[in-house]
Write an enzyme that holds these catalytic residues in place. Structure first.
Site, short mmCIF file in Angstrom:
data_model
loop_
_atom_site.label_atom_id
_atom_site.label_comp_id
_atom_site.label_asym_id
_atom_site.label_seq_id
_atom_site.Cartn_x
_atom_site.Cartn_y
_atom_site.Cartn_z
CB SER A 64 -1.09 0.13 1.23
OG SER A 64 -2.01 -0.78 0.99
CE LYS A 67 -3.86 0.90 -1.06
NZ LYS A 67 -4.35 0.45 0.40
CE1 TYR A 191 -4.63 -1.03 -4.64
CE2 TYR A 191 -5.20 -3.32 -4.73
CZ TYR A 191 -4.85 -2.20 -4.17
OH TYR A 191 -4.97 -2.18 -2.51
CE1 TYR A 239 -4.93 1.59 4.37
CE2 TYR A 239 -3.67 0.33 5.61
CZ TYR A 239 -3.86 0.82 4.64
OH TYR A 239 -3.06 0.72 3.60
CB VAL A 257 -0.76 -5.49 3.92
CG1 VAL A 257 -0.29 -6.27 2.43
CG2 VAL A 257 -1.16 -6.30 4.89
#
Ligand code: GLN
Length: 303
Positions: A64, A67, A191, A239, A257
């Site tokens: 992630s 991102k 992705y 998050y 992760v």
């Protein structure tokens, strides 16, 4: 402010004595096999130096953290139009949650939860071949890190493609609200591949200098976008663990992760940490501890 080399050594020694490293991500088979008892830390400081401890030349899956890079690239392509498709509020939910998408009619809360990142990648793709969008992300990462030796691990991407049912559900759900412009499988394939970029902590810390706006860092991201990205990393980068990270570390950060962590000390430093065992939020357990201890000993909290 104590010396970075002393702090780095002290923190590394203390954290490696920790008995419980947490568990690596279990839902991506390729990542589940990684030994959790590993730690790497790299810090780029404003004098242009990079200091490291541990396994700082070992490649890990940035997941992630990618991102951030896809968001920079998508903003270059879609501009502020992107914010009509994805919000900029923390979600208070786990990274792969679907719950808010129904009540909020297919608009993800922010670009760092999976649903928001899938929309961001979709905006970057905008009708092109996935290879073109991936080349753009890779080109950006390489330019930020000033290192062309950064690649995608196709086995990790395939591993997630095989098992990523939840992301597939998110993509189709977004498509049902008209918030995906490309076929869901094409966006998802892009992705999964961006998430499978591999870097060392040295490379990642060097890429982070651009967001920290350290003198001498490549001027690839505008001050305006860097400010916004740092704000999003501070409020949404972990998050439902974002408040906890802000509380303990006091710096913008983005987790993956795979156990990676990029932490920005605006104007002062860029920190990359990797330790694959995760805490209950899916963020690196030892990595979060390292970030908190380093921030504390260097007096780096922005508050
Ligand atoms: N590729 C992972 C996923 O989509 C990224 C999630 C993460 O790093 N938190 O589930």
């Amino acid at each position: 402010m104590s010396d970075i080399l002393d702090s780095l050594k002290r923190v590394f020694e203390e954290v490696t004595q920790e008995a419980d490293w947490g568990q690596p991500a279990q839902y991506i088979p390729e990542l589940a096999e990684v030994d959790p008892a590993q730690l790497a830390i790299s810090v780029c400081t404003a004098d242009g130096k990079t200091h490291s401890a541990g396994l700082s030349d070992k490649l890990f899956s940035i997941q992630s953290i990618s991102k951030i890079f896809s968001l920079i690239a998508a903003l270059g392509r879609a501009g502020d139009q992107l914010w009509t498709r994805v919000g900029c509020e923390p979600s208070g939910t786990s990274f792969d949650s679907i719950v808010l998408l129904e009540s909020e009619r297919g608009q993800p809360r922010n670009p760092f939860v999976n649903a928001g990142a899938i929309v961001t990648t979709d905006a970057l793709l905008s009708g092109r071949e996935p290879k073109m969008a991936l080349a753009e992300i890779l080109g950006l990462v390489r330019a930020m890190a000033e290192d062309d030796n950064i690649h995608i691990n196709a086995d990790v991407a395939k591993s997630e493609q095989r098992t990523g049912e939840r992301n597939k559900a998110l993509a189709h759900y977004l498509a049902s609200y008209g918030n995906l412009l490309n076929p869901p499988d094409l966006t998802l394939g892009t992705y999964f591949h961006q998430c499978a970029i591999e870097m060392t902590t040295v490379q990642l810390a060097r890429a982070g200098r651009t967001l920290a706006r350290i003198d001498g860092a490549p001027k690839i991201v505008s001050a305006h976008h860097a400010r916004r990205l740092n704000a999003l990393m501070m409020t949404c980068g972990h998050y439902d663990g974002s408040g906890d990270f802000a509380f303990k570390v006091g710096l913008p950060g983005k987790s993956g992760v795979g156990g990676g962590l990029l932490v920005i000390v605006p104007g002062k430093a860029s920190i990359a940490i990797w330790s694959p065992g995760l805490n209950a939020y899916g963020n690196s357990k030892a990595g979060t501890r390292v970030a908190a201890m380093l921030s504390q000993s260097m007096g780096w909290s922005i508050f």
